[in-house]
Design an enzyme around this catalytic site. Sequence first.
Site, PDB file in Angstrom:
ATOM      1  N   PRO A  15      -0.411  -2.438   0.526  1.00 33.45           N
ATOM      2  CA  PRO A  15      -0.516  -3.324  -0.636  1.00 33.45           C
ATOM      3  C   PRO A  15       0.258  -2.871  -1.866  1.00 33.45           C
ATOM      4  CG  PRO A  15      -2.428  -1.896  -0.552  1.00 33.45           C
ATOM      5  CD  PRO A  15      -1.523  -1.471   0.585  1.00 33.45           C
ATOM      6  N   ASP A  16       0.734  -3.819  -2.634  1.00 29.32           N
ATOM      7  CA  ASP A  16       1.243  -3.543  -3.970  1.00 29.32           C
ATOM      8  C   ASP A  16       0.040  -3.176  -4.850  1.00 29.32           C
ATOM      9  OD1 ASP A  16       2.895  -3.299  -6.154  1.00 29.32           O
ATOM     10  OD2 ASP A  16       3.832  -5.255  -5.952  1.00 29.32           O
ATOM     11  N   VAL A  17       0.325  -2.695  -6.051  1.00 30.23           N
ATOM     12  CA  VAL A  17      -0.730  -2.253  -6.976  1.00 30.23           C
ATOM     13  C   VAL A  17      -1.803  -3.330  -7.177  1.00 30.23           C
ATOM     14  CG1 VAL A  17      -1.143  -1.469  -9.341  1.00 30.23           C
ATOM     15  CG2 VAL A  17       0.977  -0.862  -8.174  1.00 30.23           C
TER      16      VAL A  17
END
Length: 784
Positions: A267-269
Site C-alpha cells: 500500500p501507499d501511505v
Amino acid sequence: MKVSNSFVALSALSLAAGGLAASNSSSISALLSNGYVQLDGASSDAYDKAKAFVATLNNTEKITIITGGSLTGDHAWTALNTKDGVSGINYQFYVSGFTMANALTMSWNRDLIKSQFKAVGDEFYKMGYNLIDGPEPGPLGRVPYGGRTPETFSVDPYLSGIAMGEAISGMNSAGVIAGGRHFLLNEQETNRSSGTSDTTSAVYSSNAGDKTIQELYAWPFADGVKAGMMAVMCAMTRVNDTLSCEHNNLLSGVLKKNMGFPGLVFPDVNSQSTSYGSANAGLDFGSSSLWTDTILEAGIANGSFTQDRLDDMAVRNVLGYYYVGLDDGKQPDLAGTTEYRDVRGNHGKLIRKVAGESLVLLKNSNVSGLGLPLNKPRTISLFGAHAGPCMAGPNQAFSVQGTTSDVYQGHLASGTGSGQLSLPYLMTPFQSITSRAIEDNSMIWWLMNDTYTSTTDGFGGGGGMGGGFGGNSSGPPGISKRAVNLGSLGQGTALTPSFANYAENSVVCLVFLNSYSGEGGDRSELSDDDQDTMVTTVAANCNNTIVVVNTAGPRVLDAWVENDNVTAVLYSGLLGQESGRAIADVLYGDVNPSGKLTHTIAKNASDYPNPICTTADCDFSEGVFIDYRYFDDQNVSVRYPFGHGLSYTTFDYGDVTVSVKNKTALASTYPTGEVVPGGQADLWDEVLSVKTTIRNTGDLKGAEVAQLYVSFPEEAAQPTRILRGFQKVTISPGSKATVKFSLRRRDISYWDAKAQKWAIASGDYEFTTGSSSRDLRGSAKLTI
Ligand SMILES: *[C@@H]1O[C@H](CO)[C@@H](O)[C@H](O)[C@H]1NC(C)=O
Ligand SMILES: *[C@@H]1O[C@H](CO)[C@@H](O)[C@H](O)[C@H]1NC(C)=O
Ligand SMILES: *[C@@H]1O[C@H](CO)[C@@H](O)[C@H](O)[C@H]1NC(C)=O
Ligand SMILES: *[C@@H]1O[C@H](CO)[C@@H](O)[C@H](O)[C@H]1NC(C)=O
Ligand SMILES: *[C@@H]1O[C@H](CO)[C@@H](O)[C@H](O)[C@H]1NC(C)=O
Ligand SMILES: *[C@@H]1O[C@H](CO)[C@@H](O)[C@H](O)[C@H]1NC(C)=O
Ligand SMILES: *[C@@H]1O[C@H](CO)[C@@H](O)[C@H](O)[C@H]1NC(C)=O
Ligand SMILES: *[C@@H]1O[C@H](CO)[C@@H](O)[C@H](O)[C@H]1NC(C)=O
Ligand SMILES: *[C@@H]1O[C@H](CO)[C@@H](O)[C@H](O)[C@H]1NC(C)=O
Ligand SMILES: *[C@@H]1O[C@H](CO)[C@@H](O)[C@H](O)[C@H]1NC(C)=O
Ligand SMILES: *[C@@H]1O[C@H](CO)[C@@H](O)[C@H](O)[C@H]1NC(C)=O
Ligand SMILES: *[C@@H]1O[C@H](CO)[C@@H](O)[C@H](O)[C@H]1NC(C)=O
C-alpha cells in the site's frame, strides 16, 4: 456514477471482472496455487522456491514477512526495504539524479529507457534496497495540471506501457524488485488527503467504467506484469468509493485475475484501513498493527480470513525475491542515507546521452544564420533564472505536501516529493554554454531576472564598470546604440540591466523557462505570465530568440511561439544532473534532436478536457478520450500535436503495407490462451505487421521516431486513431531505412465490457504512419 463496494468476507469473493474460466476456483488465494495463472521458466522456478520456503514457516513467521519484518535463524529472511525513486534514489547521498521519466519517455528510445532503469536499479541494489517504489505508469496524465507528471511516462497508454515493460526488465536485471505504482486512477494530488499532511487517505473517489480502466489506466500495468513485475503499489485514491488498496475488483479482478499478476500488492501511505477487508480484497503486504498474529489468527478461526489466503500472501511476498535472484545472499547491507558508497560508475555519461535524446525541437527557423544549431555566435545573452544555478541548491528541499510556486527561480532538473532526485551535482546551461563560449570565442551576458538594477545586488561588478550610458537608447549623437554598448571606452562589457537592452545587443538570445510540481501539489497554471513576458520582451528586441523549456507537464506556449523572432524552441521534461550539458549538446548540434512530444501542447490551457477535480466524486466521464484522443475526436486545433518533434535534418516517408501474420488468430473474436503474467497469453502474439520506408532527405545524420496510428471499426468505440507502434531509426543523409511495426493481438483489441474480455471488432481498420499524430504520411487498410 457512485457505487458502494462494501468490504466482503471470503464467501462473497466472486470476481466480477473475471470472465475467464469462471468454473475454476473463484478464491483469489488459489490463482497461483491451482495453476490458474500459468507461470513458466524463471517465474515458475521462483514460485517453487517461494512455496517451499513458506512451507517451512509457521503463521507468526508468515505474518512477520507480510508486515515488513525480518527473520533470523533457520528461516532467515531479509525484510523488504522499500524506497522511493523512479529516476534515482530519493533522499540518498552519493547517488545519481537521472533524467526524470517524463523526459526520458520523450526519447521514444526503448534501449535507453531500459538502460536507464537498469542503472537506477543498480544504485538501489548497491545501497541495499530490495524493493523500489516505482516505476510509475500512474498517474497517466488525465489532468494536465497533475503534480506527479514528472515521475510518469506519458499520457498515452501504449507508449507508457512500452516504457513500463522496459523499465521493469531493466530494474529486474539489476537484481531488485520493482514496484509499479500507483494502482489505480491516482490522477491528481488535490484532495488526495484531507489535511495538510498525509495522515488520512484520499477524500475524493475516482470513478471510471471498465472500458476506461482496461484500455487506459490499467493497460501499462499489464506491460509491467508481462515483463516480470513482482510488486505493485496500490494508490491512496478511492475508486468507486472504495480504497484502491481494499478494492477487490481492482486488486483481485483486474490485476491478479485479468492480468495474471503473481507478485505482491503493497500500500501507499495510509491506504490500508481494515484488517480482513484489505487482505481479502488482495492486499499482500501491510500494516503490522492491522495484521497482528492475534487479529489474523482470530479471523482464520471464525472465517473472516483464511489460512489459504495467508499462505498466498506469504508466497507473493517472497516470490519476487527469488525471481530477481536476491536469495543468492550477495546484496550489500542496507546503507544509511548519508553513507558513502561508490555506486554511480559512469552513469553521468548515460544521463547526458538520455537527456540529449529527450529534448524535443518544437520549432526551428529555416533562415540561414537564425535558429539552431548555433554556429559560433559572437554575442549570446542568457535570460531567466532557469539558465543558471539557484542561490542554493542543487534544487531545493521541496515540500511533499504541495508547492508554493509553479516557477523555480534557478535551473530545474527534478520534480518534487517522493520522486525528487538526489542530485549529486547539477550542470546548468550557464556552465555548459560558458564552456562553449570559451571554445568559440563568444561573448556572453546573462540576466536571470530583470528586477536587478545597477545599484542593487552588487550589479556592475565583474563585467566592467557598469551603468554609464549602456542601454540608453538615445546614446551620444551619431553613435548607434550597438556601437555604444559594445565599444565605448570605460564601459567594460556591462549593459544596463534590462531584458530589452541585453536582447538588443546579442546575436543570439537564449531564454530559459521551467515549470515545476511534484507529489502532494498540482500545478496552478500551464503557463506563467512573468516568464512569458520575459520571452516577448526579449523577442521584441532580438530577431534570433531561442527558448528552452523544461516542464513538469504540458506547458502552453502561445503567448510567444508564433512570433517570427522566436526562431527555435527546445522543450522537454526535467533532465537530471547533466541537464545543462545535454541542452548545450543540442543547441550546438553535437546531438541532432530526435525527441518527440509525449503529450499534446494545446493553444490555450482551457482547451484541455479535464481540470482538477474538487468534488468528492471525480467521474472520469470522458472515458478513453484524453489528450490527443480528445483533441482529434473534437477536432480541436492544437499548437503542437502529440508525437511532434523536429530534427536538424528532414525525413520522407514511403508507402505503407499491412500484412496478416496469423489468420487463425484473427478469426477468433476473443483470445483463447491460458492466463500467464500479462493476461491471456495470445494477447501478446503478433497478428499483423505494418511496414514503411523512411529516407533522410537532409544533410545530417539523424533519427526519426516513426509512429503508427490505428483507426478501428465503430464497434470498438475507439478515438479517431490511437498510437499502436513506434520505431526510432537513425539514418544517414540520402539513405533509406525500412521500418516494421509489429502489432500484437491486444493492440487491435478493445475491452468488451459485457463479455469482460478483450475482443477484436470486425470491419475496416486503417493503419497510418506519421511523424506525429497529426503529421500523417501514409496509410493502408485492412478488413478483419
Ligand atoms: C482449474 O485450473 C487448473 C489449472 O489450470 C485446472 O487443472 C483445473 O482443471 C481447473 N478446474 C476447473 C474446474 O476448471
Ligand atoms: C514460530 O517459529 C518461531 C521461530 O522458529 C518460534 O520462535 C515461534 O515460537 C513459533 N511460533 C509458533 C506459534 O509456533
Ligand atoms: C466502477 O463502477 C463502474 C460503474 O458501475 C463499473 O463499470 C466499474 O467496473 C467499477 N470499477 C471497478 C474498478 O470496480
Ligand atoms: C471474527 O473475529 C474478529 C476478531 O475478533 C472480529 O473482529 C470479527 O467480527 C469476527 N467475525 C465474525 C464473522 O465473527
Ligand atoms: C521556410 O519555412 C517557411 C515557413 O514554413 C516556408 O514557407 C519556406 O518555403 C521555407 N523556406 C525554405 C528555404 O525552406
Ligand atoms: C540617454 O542619453 C541622452 C544623451 O546623452 C540623455 O540626454 C538621456 O538623459 C539619457 N537617458 C537615460 C534614460 O539615461
Ligand atoms: C523574478 O523574480 C521574482 C522574485 O522571485 C519573480 O516573482 C519573478 O517571476 C521573476 N521573473 C521571472 C521572469 O521569472
Ligand atoms: C524582431 O526583432 C527586431 C530586432 O532585431 C525588431 O526590430 C522587431 O520589431 C522584432 N519583431 C517582432 C515581431 O517582435
Ligand atoms: C537580425 O538582427 C541583426 C542585428 O540587429 C541583423 O544584423 C540581422 O541582419 C538580422 N537578421 C535577419 C535575418 O533579419
Ligand atoms: C484562453 O481561454 C480562456 C478561457 O476560455 C480565455 O478567457 C482566454 O482569452 C483564452 N486565451 C487566449 C490567448 O485565447
Ligand atoms: C478539494 O480541494 C479544494 C481546494 O483545496 C477544496 O475547495 C474542496 O473543498 C475539496 N473537496 C473536497 C471534497 O474536500
Ligand atoms: C496463431 O494463432 C493461434 C491462435 O491464437 C495459435 O494457436 C497459433 O499458435 C498461432 N500461430 C503462430 C504461427 O503463431
